[in-house]
Motif scaffolding. Structure first.
Motif, PDB file in Angstrom:
ATOM      1  N   ARG A 164     -10.548 -17.264  27.963  1.00 59.92           N
ATOM      2  CA  ARG A 164      -9.289 -17.021  27.251  1.00 59.92           C
ATOM      3  C   ARG A 164      -8.089 -17.388  28.120  1.00 59.92           C
ATOM      4  N   ALA A 167      -8.077 -21.394  28.525  1.00 60.54           N
ATOM      5  CA  ALA A 167      -7.757 -22.102  27.287  1.00 60.54           C
ATOM      6  C   ALA A 167      -6.318 -21.837  26.851  1.00 60.54           C
ATOM      7  N   ALA A 284     -11.698 -19.278  19.949  1.00 62.13           N
ATOM      8  CA  ALA A 284     -10.632 -19.909  19.164  1.00 62.13           C
ATOM      9  C   ALA A 284      -9.783 -18.851  18.480  1.00 62.13           C
ATOM     10  N   VAL A 287      -7.431 -17.447  21.111  1.00 66.63           N
ATOM     11  CA  VAL A 287      -6.423 -18.377  21.618  1.00 66.63           C
ATOM     12  C   VAL A 287      -5.377 -18.703  20.554  1.00 66.63           C
ATOM     13  N   SER A 324      -9.727 -24.805  22.794  1.00 77.38           N
ATOM     14  CA  SER A 324     -10.730 -23.739  22.722  1.00 77.38           C
ATOM     15  C   SER A 324     -12.140 -24.317  22.654  1.00 77.38           C
TER      16      SER A 324
END
Length: 332
Positions: A164, A167, A284, A287, A324
Motif C-alpha cells: 500500500r 503503490a 487496488a 490505493v 496497484s
C-alpha cells in the motif's frame, strides 16, 4: 415629464424586493415535513431508506473531523506561514518537488478530506501545482495512522502494508509528474479567499476557517449523498459475480472504492472483509479509495474547479489501478 419606475412585484414604492432567504426556506421545509409527517415516516421506515441514511451519516461522520482538521491546517498555512517557507522547503524544479511533496504526505495524520483544503492552500501560497497535487494524493494513504490501521487489519500479511505504501506513493508521484508535463494552469482554479486586510491574524484565521468549512462542507454533503444513493441501489450479488474473475475483480473493487467513499482510516477494515477477492484486488481498493471517490470528486471540484476534477479524477483512477496491479504482481 418625469417617468417613475414601478416597484418590483411584492415590494412597495421605496421597498427592497423580497427574496427567499435561507431561514425562510428552512421554515418552509420544516412546515412541509410536519404536514407530511406520516408519508415521510413510512418512507423513512423502508429498508432502502434506512440503508441510505446509514451510509450517508457514516460517510459524513467519518469525514467531517478530518475535513475540519484539513481546514484548520489550511487556514494556518494561509495566515501564519510565510510564502518564503515553501520556497525554501521544496526544490525549485517541479519535477524534483513532486517526490519531496509525496514523501511529506506521511506527516499529515488525516484522511483525504483533510488533504484537499491543505493542497488548495499550498497552491495559493505559490507551491507548484504538481507538488501540491502529489501531496493531496499521497497524504491520505501513507500517513502513519492509515498504515498502522492497515497493519492491524492484516496482521498475517505485512506485505500488504508495504504494498500500500509503495503503490500509493508511486501513483501520487506519477500523477504529479503527469500534471507537470500535461497540466494547464487555467484548469486549476483554487477559490479566492475573503480579504482580511487590516485585521489581526486571529481574526483572519477564524475567517478563513469559516469560509473553508462552509465551502468544502457543502461539497462533502453532495458527495456523501451520491455515495449513499449508489450504495443503497447496487445489488450485493454483483460483488459475488466478479470476485472469482481475476481480470474483472481488480477494476470492480477499485470502482467499489469510488462508490463507497470510505475514509482512509477505515477502508482497510472493509478491504480485509472482502476475503473472496484476491490480494491485488484488495490492494487496488486501498490505493484508489484515498485518491478518488465520490466525496473527493465533489471536494476537488469545489476547491479547484469542475474542469480540473473532470480530467484529474479519471486519470488518477487509471494510474492508481495500473500501479496497484504492477505492485501487487511484485510484492503480493
Amino acid at each position: 415629464m418625469a417617468i417613475t419606475k414601478s416597484a418590483p412585484d411584492g415590494a412597495g414604492p421605496g421597498e427592497e424586493p423580497r427574496h427567499l432567504s435561507s431561514p425562510l426556506l428552512l421554515t418552509l421545509v420544516l412546515l412541509t415535513a410536519v404536514v407530511l409527517q406520516d408519508p415521510v415516516r413510512r418512507a423513512l421506515a423502508a429498508p432502502v431508506a434506512q440503508s441510505w441514511m446509514t451510509v450517508f451519516v457514516a460517510v459524513v461522520v467519518q469525514a467531517l473531523p478530518f475535513l475540519v482538521l484539513g481546514v484548520l491546517l489550511s487556514a494556518a498555512i494561509a495566515v501564519f506561514v510565510p510564502p518564503s517557507f515553501f520556497a525554501r522547503a521544496l526544490p525549485r524544479r517541479p519535477a524534483l518537488a513532486v517526490p519531496v511533496a509525496g514523501a511529506a504526505g506521511a506527516v499529515l495524520p488525516g484522511c483525504e478530506c483533510a488533504s484537499v483544503p491543505v493542497a488548495g492552500a499550498l497552491v495559493r501560497r505559490g507551491v507548484a501545482p504538481a507538488a501540491a497535487l502529489t501531496f493531496l494524493l499521497s497524504a491520505p494513504a501513507i500517513n502513519p495512522i492509515v498504515l498502522t490501521a492497515t497493519a492491524v487489519t492484516f496482521p498475517d500479511a505485512p506485505e500488504m502494508v508495504l504494498a500500500r505504501f509503495v503503490a500509493s506513493l508511486l501513483a501520487a508521484c506519477g500523477m504529479g509528474w503527469l500534471w507537470h508535463r500535461l497540466g494547464r494552469a487555467d484548469r486549476l482554479r483554487p477559490p479566492a479567499r475573503p480579504s482580511h486586510g487590516g485585521g489581526s491574524r486571529g481574526a483572519a484565521f477564524w475567517g478563513s476557517v469559516r469560509h473553508d468549512v462552509m465551502h468544502a462542507g457543502g461539497f462533502l454533503v453532495i458527495g456523501a449523498t451520491a455515495a449513499a444513493t449508489l450504495k443503497a441501489v447496487v445489488p450485493a450479488q454483483w460483488l459475488r459475480a466478479v470476485a472469482d474473475d481475476p481480470v474483472l475483480s481488480v477494476p470492480a473493487l477499485a470502482f467499489l472504492a469510488v462508490l463507497l467513499s470510505i475514509c482512509s482510516e477505515a477502508d482497510a477494515f472493509v478491504a480485509a472483509s472482502l476475503t473472496q477477492f484476491s490480494p491485488t484486488a484488495r490492494l487496488a481498493f486501498l490505493v484508489v479509495g484515498p485518491m478518488i471517490d465520490l466525496k473527493l470528486f465533489a471536494l476537488q471540484a469545489g476547491t479547484f474547479g469542475r474542469a480540473f476534477a473532470l480530467r484529474f479524477a479519471p486519470a488518477t483512477f487509471v494510474t492508481a489501478v495500473a500501479v496497484s496491479v504492477l505492485t501487487g504482481a511484485v510484492l503480493l
